[in-house]
Motif scaffolding. Structure first.
Motif, PDB file in Angstrom:
ATOM      1  N   ARG A  63       0.816  -1.206   0.000  1.00  0.00           N
ATOM      2  CA  ARG A  63       0.000   0.000   0.000  1.00  0.00           C
ATOM      3  C   ARG A  63       0.860   1.271   0.000  1.00  0.00           C
ATOM      4  NH1 ARG A  63      -3.227  -2.575   3.984  1.00  0.00           N
ATOM      5  NH2 ARG A  63      -2.747  -1.005   5.572  1.00  0.00           N
ATOM      6  N   VAL A  64       1.890   1.280   0.830  1.00  0.00           N
ATOM      7  CA  VAL A  64       2.717   2.486   0.870  1.00  0.00           C
ATOM      8  C   VAL A  64       3.554   2.620  -0.402  1.00  0.00           C
ATOM      9  CG1 VAL A  64       2.778   2.608   3.393  1.00  0.00           C
ATOM     10  CG2 VAL A  64       4.574   1.331   2.193  1.00  0.00           C
ATOM     11  N   THR A  65       3.919   1.487  -0.995  1.00  0.00           N
ATOM     12  CA  THR A  65       4.652   1.534  -2.265  1.00  0.00           C
ATOM     13  C   THR A  65       3.807   2.188  -3.345  1.00  0.00           C
ATOM     14  OG1 THR A  65       5.916  -0.459  -1.714  1.00  0.00           O
ATOM     15  CG2 THR A  65       5.802   0.154  -4.033  1.00  0.00           C
ATOM     16  N   GLN A  66       2.536   1.810  -3.400  1.00  0.00           N
ATOM     17  CA  GLN A  66       1.631   2.379  -4.397  1.00  0.00           C
ATOM     18  C   GLN A  66       1.378   3.863  -4.155  1.00  0.00           C
ATOM     19  OE1 GLN A  66      -1.823  -0.159  -4.152  1.00  0.00           O
ATOM     20  NE2 GLN A  66      -0.663  -1.978  -4.767  1.00  0.00           N
TER      21      GLN A  66
ATOM     22  N   TYR B 134      12.531  -4.236   0.627  1.00  0.00           N
ATOM     23  CA  TYR B 134      12.551  -2.780   0.515  1.00  0.00           C
ATOM     24  C   TYR B 134      13.122  -2.296  -0.822  1.00  0.00           C
ATOM     25  CZ  TYR B 134      12.181  -3.404   5.597  1.00  0.00           C
ATOM     26  OH  TYR B 134      11.800  -3.796   6.851  1.00  0.00           O
ATOM     27  N   GLU B 135      13.922  -3.132  -1.445  1.00  0.00           N
ATOM     28  CA  GLU B 135      14.577  -2.721  -2.691  1.00  0.00           C
ATOM     29  C   GLU B 135      13.568  -2.559  -3.828  1.00  0.00           C
ATOM     30  OE1 GLU B 135      19.007  -4.664  -2.541  1.00  0.00           O
ATOM     31  OE2 GLU B 135      17.338  -6.036  -2.849  1.00  0.00           O
ATOM     32  N   GLY B 136      13.830  -1.584  -4.684  1.00  0.00           N
ATOM     33  CA  GLY B 136      13.063  -1.427  -5.908  1.00  0.00           C
ATOM     34  C   GLY B 136      11.651  -0.918  -5.729  1.00  0.00           C
ATOM     35  N   ARG B 137      11.326  -0.343  -4.583  1.00  0.00           N
ATOM     36  CA  ARG B 137       9.971   0.139  -4.343  1.00  0.00           C
ATOM     37  C   ARG B 137       9.829   1.647  -4.547  1.00  0.00           C
ATOM     38  NH1 ARG B 137       6.205  -3.266  -2.039  1.00  0.00           N
ATOM     39  NH2 ARG B 137       6.985  -5.367  -1.592  1.00  0.00           N
TER      40      ARG B 137
END
Length: 282
Positions: free
Chosen positions: A169-172, A193-196
């Motif tokens: 959700r926070v990535t989006q 955590y990588e690539g977000r």
């Protein structure tokens, strides 16, 4: 006489070394992040793993040191409260209340908040102190006309499915034009955590590996990492994301004393890029 002087000198060196090794006075550890997403400096303070420890009457030792840094925001990275009844929650609440009165203050849970058996009660009491709780949400800060996005996730003790859902959700929600921060308790989950798209990830939990030999061993033992943890404390490059791990504030809560590993207040300065290039950390 010469032998006596040598012995006195050696004892003196040994005494200083032992004092430094077991010194638990608060220290400040500072990092600078250069980014093209700010045009003026932004200062953040990261506090993790307080574990309801005592920093003097009214938590003055800790609060005065934080105030001396003049932060634009304070980020609480979990385990602010401890599940040990000998460590009163009032210590944590006092610190949280004063911090929230003075600065925008954001919080994510750590495993010990869940271990209390009343994580909802802990959240409610911290919220009543004026702290903003983040559990799969993002908050936007405006500092001197600049956008800084602070996103946070619960500790995985909330459940693996819930934790991954919050992280998604926070990535989006990441906004490309704002400097984005992921506030999380666990440092070892770097692959998640990588690539977000986050510019900066902040964590605690490892307590600096408890025992250190500066320049030789960064940490001896950390929860969920075991012996010689890779992510004990400091800064790490995760591609486009920089991970900064606090060594935490735990003192009397630890069963094993900290050695060459004083509790720390982490200061992070976001600075405009000097060359207009990609972010860097010093």
């Amino acid at each position: 006489m010469k032998l006596l002087l040598v012995c006195v000198l050696l004892l003196g060196v040994l005494g200083v070394t032992v004092f430094r090794a077991f010194d638990t006075a608060l220290t400040v550890r500072a990092y600078t992040v250069e980014t093209g997403k700010v045009s003026a400096p932004v200062r953040l303070v990261l506090l993790t793993d307080l574990h309801s420890c005592d920093y003097g009457e009214g938590q003055r030792e800790l609060l005065d040191l934080v105030e001396a840094q003049s932060p634009d925001a304070v980020l609480l990275g979990g385990d602010i409260v401890d599940d040990d009844e000998r460590l009163p929650i009032e210590n944590a609440l006092t610190a949280a209340r004063v911090l929230a009165e003075r600065h925008p203050t954001y919080y994510v849970t750590g495993n010990h908040e869940f271990w209390t058996g009343d994580v909802d009660g802990v959240r409610a009491r911290l919220s009543a102190c004026g702290v903003t709780l983040l559990a799969g949400e993002c908050a936007e800060l405006e500092i001197r006309g600049q956008k800084v996005q602070v996103c946070g996730v619960d500790d995985p003790s909330a459940g693996e499915a819930e934790w991954h859902s919050q992280l998604d959700r926070v990535t989006q929600a990441v906004e490309g034009d704002a400097f984005s921060i992921l506030l999380t308790h666990r440092p070892e989950r770097v692959e998640d955590y990588e690539g977000r798209g986050f510019d900066l990830a902040l964590a605690g939990h490892a307590h600096g590996g408890q025992w250190r030999l500066p320049g030789i061993v960064n940490g001896l033992l950390a929860p969920d990492q075991g012996l010689f943890p890779k992510y004990a404390g400091g800064r790490y490059d995760l591609g486009e994301t920089t991970l900064i791990i606090s060594r935490g504030l735990a003192r009397e809560s630890t069963r094993v004393p900290r050695i060459f590993n004083p509790p720390e207040v982490v200061v992070i300065d976001l600075m405009p890029c000097r060359d207009g290039g990609r972010e860097s950390v010093n």
